[in-house]
Scaffold this active site. Sequence first.
Site, mmCIF file in Angstrom:
data_model
loop_
_atom_site.group_PDB
_atom_site.id
_atom_site.type_symbol
_atom_site.label_atom_id
_atom_site.label_comp_id
_atom_site.label_asym_id
_atom_site.label_seq_id
_atom_site.Cartn_x
_atom_site.Cartn_y
_atom_site.Cartn_z
ATOM 1 N N CYS A 13 -1.424 -0.700 2.575
ATOM 2 C CA CYS A 13 -1.926 0.677 2.510
ATOM 3 C C CYS A 13 -2.736 1.006 3.768
ATOM 4 C CB CYS A 13 -2.710 0.873 1.217
ATOM 5 S SG CYS A 13 -2.920 2.602 0.761
ATOM 6 N N GLU A 72 -0.935 -6.275 -4.643
ATOM 7 C CA GLU A 72 -2.100 -6.964 -5.220
ATOM 8 C C GLU A 72 -2.589 -6.292 -6.499
ATOM 9 O OE1 GLU A 72 -2.254 -4.661 -3.060
ATOM 10 O OE2 GLU A 72 -4.223 -3.726 -2.875
ATOM 11 N N HIS A 81 1.000 -1.290 -3.275
ATOM 12 C CA HIS A 81 -0.031 -2.308 -3.504
ATOM 13 C C HIS A 81 0.475 -3.481 -4.349
ATOM 14 C CE1 HIS A 81 -3.590 -0.206 -1.917
ATOM 15 N NE2 HIS A 81 -2.960 0.888 -2.263
#
Lengths: 221, 84
Positions: free
Chosen positions: A87, A197, A195
Site C-alpha cells: 500500500c 498482512e 494488504h
Amino acid sequence: MKTAVIVFPGSNCDRDVAEALRLATGMAPAMVWHKETELPEGTGIVAVPGGFSYGDYLRSGAIAARSPVMQAVKAAADRGVAVIGICNGFQILTETGMLPGALMRNAGIRFVGRDVGLTVDNSQSAFTSRYDSGESVVFPVAHHDGNYTANEETLDRLEGEGRVAFRYAEEVNGSARRIAGIVNEGGNVLGLMPHPERAVEPAHGRTDGKRLFEGLVEALA
Amino acid sequence: MKYRVHVTLKSGVLDPQGKAIHHALEGLGFDGVRDVRAGKLIELELEDDSAGEGDIDQMCRKLLANTVIENYRIEKVEAAGQRS
C-alpha cells in the site's frame, strides 16, 4: 530469518505486517524508525508498511522515499535482500525508483476500502511461490492512490518479463492493465496495493495472505 | 528571491481530480468547459546568495515533481532585494 519493519510517522499497518512476519518466521521483526541510517545486521526481509507516511504530503510516499532509512533499504535491496512494500509501502518504493511507474489518485476519486479478488499472475517469484499461477485470492484493499500508471513500454516490459505478481480480478481503481502488484528486475522487491498482512489469521475472516509470507521465508531459507 | 514551481500532470496522463472538478463545474451549470487539469503550486523563497534556478531544477527532479507522471515549470516571481 531476521526481518525488519520500517516505521514512518503516519505508518499504520506496521504492527499488522510485523505480526504476519512473526507468524511466518517465529521471530518478532525489528521495528526500524525512519531516521535510522542502517538496518539491523543480518536482516533478510524488509517490510515497508501501509499507512499515511508524512500525512501523504506532496504525493503519497514522496517524503518517506527521501528519508534516511530508505537509503539503507535501497542499499539492502541492491545486495539482494527481499523487500516488500504494501500500500503506502508500494507508493514509497515507486517514489524511490526501486520499482517503476507511479500510483495516482484512484480513477473514481474515492477511497476504496473492501475485500477484492486478485489473480496471481506469476507464481515463479519468491513472493508468490506458494500460490499457483492464475489462482484467485482475496485480499483487502484500503487506498486512495492505488491507480498504477506507467508508460506503455514499461507495462509491456513488466508483462513480458513476468513481473506482474498480482492483478485485480475486477475494476478497482483504474490501474493500468489492472496491475495490483509488481516485482523489480532482480525479483527481490515486491510492491502491491492490497494488504496480504490483513488476511493471515482466521480472525481476519480469511488467510489468503499467509502463504505470501510463508512462501517468502521458505524461498529465502 | 522568490520562485513559483508549477507542477502539472503530463499530457498523456489521465487526471482523475481534474475530471471530478470538470464534472462538478458542469453540475453548477458551467457548460463551456472543455477540459480541466489540476496541478500544484509550490512557492519557494531562496536566500539571496543561493544558486537560484539551477538549484530549483534539482529540487524539482529530486522531490517536488515525480517526473514519471508530472511536468514542472519554474517561475521567477521577485528579484533579489525586492521585498514586499
